[in-house]
Design an enzyme around this catalytic site. Structure first.
Site, PDB file in Angstrom:
ATOM      1  N   PRO A 204      43.593  46.876  14.925  1.00  0.00           N
ATOM      2  CG  PRO A 204      44.405  49.028  15.164  1.00  0.00           C
ATOM      3  CD  PRO A 204      44.028  47.835  15.918  1.00  0.00           C
ATOM      4  CD  GLU A 205      47.481  41.691  13.728  1.00  0.00           C
ATOM      5  OE1 GLU A 205      48.205  41.131  12.890  1.00  0.00           O
ATOM      6  OE2 GLU A 205      47.031  41.122  14.731  1.00  0.00           O
TER       7      GLU A 205
END
Length: 272
Positions: free
Chosen positions: A2-3
């Site tokens: 997750p960015e």
DNA sequence: CACGGATCCTGATGGC
DNA sequence: TGCCATCAGGATCCGT
């Protein structure tokens, strides 16, 4: 996973489907980074109003009050479905609702789900108040960005990762944006010219927006909360390409370590 | 105050 | 096959 792009794609995949749902139950697995901060059963009966995003946090607004701040950490992912298989050993939070069940899977447990009565609560402020501006929003103003860079003496890569100037840029997209802007990751932020800061500003927006558009990560196996994977049409220019030829100039890509994180760059295309 | 480094945790991978 | 070291998309906290 997750960015910012992965978190946003996750949000988009279930926000409309869960809106209006009645909370029927809450299940917890092993402890996450922080405790939930309320008795799980106290959420039963509330309604999910909306799902927003701030940086890499998902904000699940509840009616008549309260919100859940969900962070995916390094290894977290979310699924939302009416029917889910029995919880596995890495499923650590589940919100059962009238419209489906929202489940957080996070093997490394760097993620968290934290309850706050209001967005201005001490808990929420502690997590959200220091965050920089949203890179895809109107508040990401070039002049402000330039001024913030002038005020920081650390390496630009670290400034991007810290999230105090601009949020959502993680380890992959930091390398990618700096490549796009032609800037060495080790260059100290205050030494970046206004013209190059402008290139970086544009690069951050472009790389993140494109990744959201593609449906999430350009690398590895990301899928949204409905189990759909991204298009994988973009490929990294530098990330995880140590020793491989630069796609622009053929010079071998280099890997170095900054703040215990890998950084990739082209020694020819990216200058001081 | 600003910075660098250690730290939380589990799994995948590669070398021997 | 087993064992060990290294690395992994994050962010806080602590010491200097």
């Amino acid at each position: 996973m997750p960015e910012l792009p992965e978190v946003e794609v996750t949000r988009l995949s279930f926000a409309d489907r869960i809106a209006g749902a009645q909370v029927l139950g809450v299940s917890l697995g092993k402890p996450l980074r922080w405790p939930l901060g309320c008795p799980p059963d106290s959420l039963v009966g509330r309604q999910v109003q909306s799902v927003r995003r701030r940086g890499k946090y998902l904000l699940i607004d509840l009616e008549p009050q309260g919100l859940l701040l969900m962070h995916l950490g390094m290894s977290g992912s979310v699924v939302f479905d009416r029917y889910l298989p029995p919880a596995g050993k890495h499923d650590h939070f589940e919100l059962q609702t009238s419209l489906g069940n929202l489940r957080l899977n996070d093997p490394r447990r760097f993620g968290a789900v934290v309850y706050a009565e209001h967005q201005a609560d001490a808990v929420a402020l502690k997590l959200l108040s220091r965050l920089g501006v949203e890179p895809l929003g109107e508040d990401f103003v070039l002049a402000d960005f330039q001024r913030e860079l002038k005020a920081r003496h650390t390496a630009i890569k670290q400034v991007l990762l810290a999230g105090e100037v601009v949020v959502g840029v993680g380890n992959i997209y930091a390398s990618e944006a700096l490549f796009m802007a032609g800037i060495r990751p080790t260059l100290r932020a205050h030494l970046i010219s206004r013209a190059r800061a402008a290139k970086l500003h544009a690069a951050i927006r472009q790389v993140l927006a494109e990744a959201v558009h593609q449906g999430g990560s350009t690398l590895r196996d990301f899928s949204n909360a409905l189990g759909e994977s991204g298009h994988f049409q973009l490929s990294a220019q530098v990330y995880d390409r140590a020793g491989l030829p630069c796609r622009l100039c053929e010079t071998p890509i280099k890997r170095m370590v900054q703040q215990q994180r890998s950084t990739y760059y082209c020694p020819q295309c990216q200058t001081f």
